[in-house]
Design a protein around this motif. Structure first.
Motif, PDB file in Angstrom:
ATOM      1  N   VAL A  42     104.199 -33.037 -36.529  1.00 15.19           N
ATOM      2  CA  VAL A  42     102.968 -33.337 -35.794  1.00 15.19           C
ATOM      3  C   VAL A  42     102.437 -32.078 -35.120  1.00 15.19           C
ATOM      4  O   VAL A  42     101.226 -31.800 -35.137  1.00 15.19           O
ATOM      5  N   LEU A  67     101.851 -39.208 -31.592  1.00 15.84           N
ATOM      6  CA  LEU A  67     100.419 -39.035 -31.800  1.00 15.84           C
ATOM      7  C   LEU A  67      99.630 -39.296 -30.522  1.00 15.84           C
ATOM      8  O   LEU A  67      98.615 -38.644 -30.269  1.00 15.84           O
ATOM      9  N   VAL A  83      95.488 -35.030 -34.077  1.00 12.71           N
ATOM     10  CA  VAL A  83      95.838 -34.964 -35.489  1.00 12.71           C
ATOM     11  C   VAL A  83      95.274 -36.193 -36.188  1.00 12.71           C
ATOM     12  O   VAL A  83      95.329 -37.306 -35.657  1.00 12.71           O
ATOM     13  N   ILE A 112      95.779 -38.705 -39.250  1.00 13.80           N
ATOM     14  CA  ILE A 112      96.790 -39.176 -40.187  1.00 13.80           C
ATOM     15  C   ILE A 112      96.177 -40.278 -41.036  1.00 13.80           C
ATOM     16  O   ILE A 112      95.704 -41.298 -40.506  1.00 13.80           O
ATOM     17  N   THR A 172      97.100 -45.378 -31.287  1.00 13.29           N
ATOM     18  CA  THR A 172      97.139 -43.911 -31.231  1.00 13.29           C
ATOM     19  C   THR A 172      95.766 -43.309 -30.933  1.00 13.29           C
ATOM     20  O   THR A 172      95.561 -42.116 -31.170  1.00 13.29           O
ATOM     21  N   ARG A 197      93.854 -41.956 -34.198  1.00 13.28           N
ATOM     22  CA  ARG A 197      94.379 -40.816 -34.962  1.00 13.28           C
ATOM     23  C   ARG A 197      94.991 -41.237 -36.289  1.00 13.28           C
ATOM     24  O   ARG A 197      95.139 -40.409 -37.186  1.00 13.28           O
TER      25      ARG A 197
END
Length: 307
Positions: free
Chosen positions: A120, A200, A206, A208, A221, A224
């Protein structure tokens, strides 16, 4: 002659000669150190240097493990090929496989990712998009009478299996493969148990990509984790809505397909296509193959090695 054939033909191990040479130079000292520590941990009955010598040197031990992982070759077959006893091959695999599993996934020469937290952080620092997906590996059915016999039955294919979570970058390079869980474990549950939600939510920004099996992680999250779009109408949907939904679904699928290709490359190693050994060792096999595949991917991208 056996060693020269194995090293010189990439189809046998799935690795180039340069990568095998790097493995020998990296793992050889570690194996020797652990072997000496094991000998020193018990009372000595012979003088230093006495006793039988290894008939299977470290290089051949490593090659035997690579062939076992790549083609699922039995211990008996490898013993005949290398001219040793079956127990020698079994011992070699038990010693070398954990060393391969501990290496982690290579992203550049000398830089490796071993934990999900490191992956991550790497994605956040590089600004890349990650892709996750679960993969199942068939295993032998547990013996009759075991209380946890049914937990290995996959709800997806109704077979005895274990599940691992693979994580790649947007180009399909393998960054992480998790330890295995019984096949009845859902993909989203596995991700939560690995701590992905906390990493996260508290970590860098980030993106995903995931399939429908991870729907629900996006809300946990902060958006994310991106999953396929929901249908806005369950019945009697307008034609324009169906076309928009199909267009969005295909766009998401075309971005996420890279992880499917990566899993296919992992399954080219026959030890992960169907595991016939003890289930306690499957996690080491998964992480060892992931590390080897990522190492070869990094080597193939190095312009100095391209011919």
């Amino acid at each position: 002659m056996t060693r020269a054939v194995v090293v010189g033909n990439r189809r046998i191990t799935g690795l180039s000669a340069d990568v095998i040479a790097e493995l020998v130079s990296e793992l050889g000292p570690l194996w020797h150190e652990r072997h000496q520590t094991k000998l020193a941990s018990r009372p000595r009955k012979r003088a230093v240097g006495a006793g039988a010598k290894h008939r299977l040197v470290f290089v051949d031990r490593l090659l035997a493990v690579l062939i076992h992982l790549r083609h699922g070759a039995t211990h008996d077959l490898l013993a005949c090929w290398f001219g040793v006893d079956r127990s020698t091959i079994t011992r070699a695999i038990g010693e070398i496989r954990p060393l391969l599993a501990e290496r982690g996934c290579t992203i550049s020469p000398g830089v490796r990712l071993r934990t999900l937290a490191e992956v991550v952080d790497h994605l956040g620092a590089s600004g890349r998009t990650g892709i996750i997906d679960g993969s199942e590996i068939r295993v032998r059915r547990p013996a009759v009478g075991r209380k946890d016999r049914d937990v290995f039955i996959s709800g997806k294919n109704k077979q005895n299996a274990v599940k691992t979570m693979a994580l790649t970058d947007q180009n399909g390079r393998v960054l992480f493969c998790s330890p295995t869980r019984p096949g009845s474990c859902a993909d989203i549950t596995h991700a939560r148990q690995l701590g992905l939600v906390k990493l996260l939510a508290d970590g860098p920004a980030v993106e995903i990509l995931a399939d429908a099996g991870y729907q629900g992680l996006g809300a946990q999250t902060g958006g994310r984790v991106v999953t396929p779009p929901h249908r806005k109408f369950k019945k009697n949907a307008p034609e324009w809505c169906e076309e928009m939904h199909e267009r969005q679904r295909k766009a998401h699928s075309s971005r996420r397909i890279r992880v499917e290709h990566a899993i296919a490359h992992l399954k080219n190693w026959r030890a992960l296509a169907r595991h016939l050994g003890r289930r306690e060792h499957i996690s080491d096999s998964v992480q060892a193959v992931a590390g080897l595949l990522s190492h070869q991917q990094t080597a193939d991208l190095d312009p100095r090695r391209q011919r």
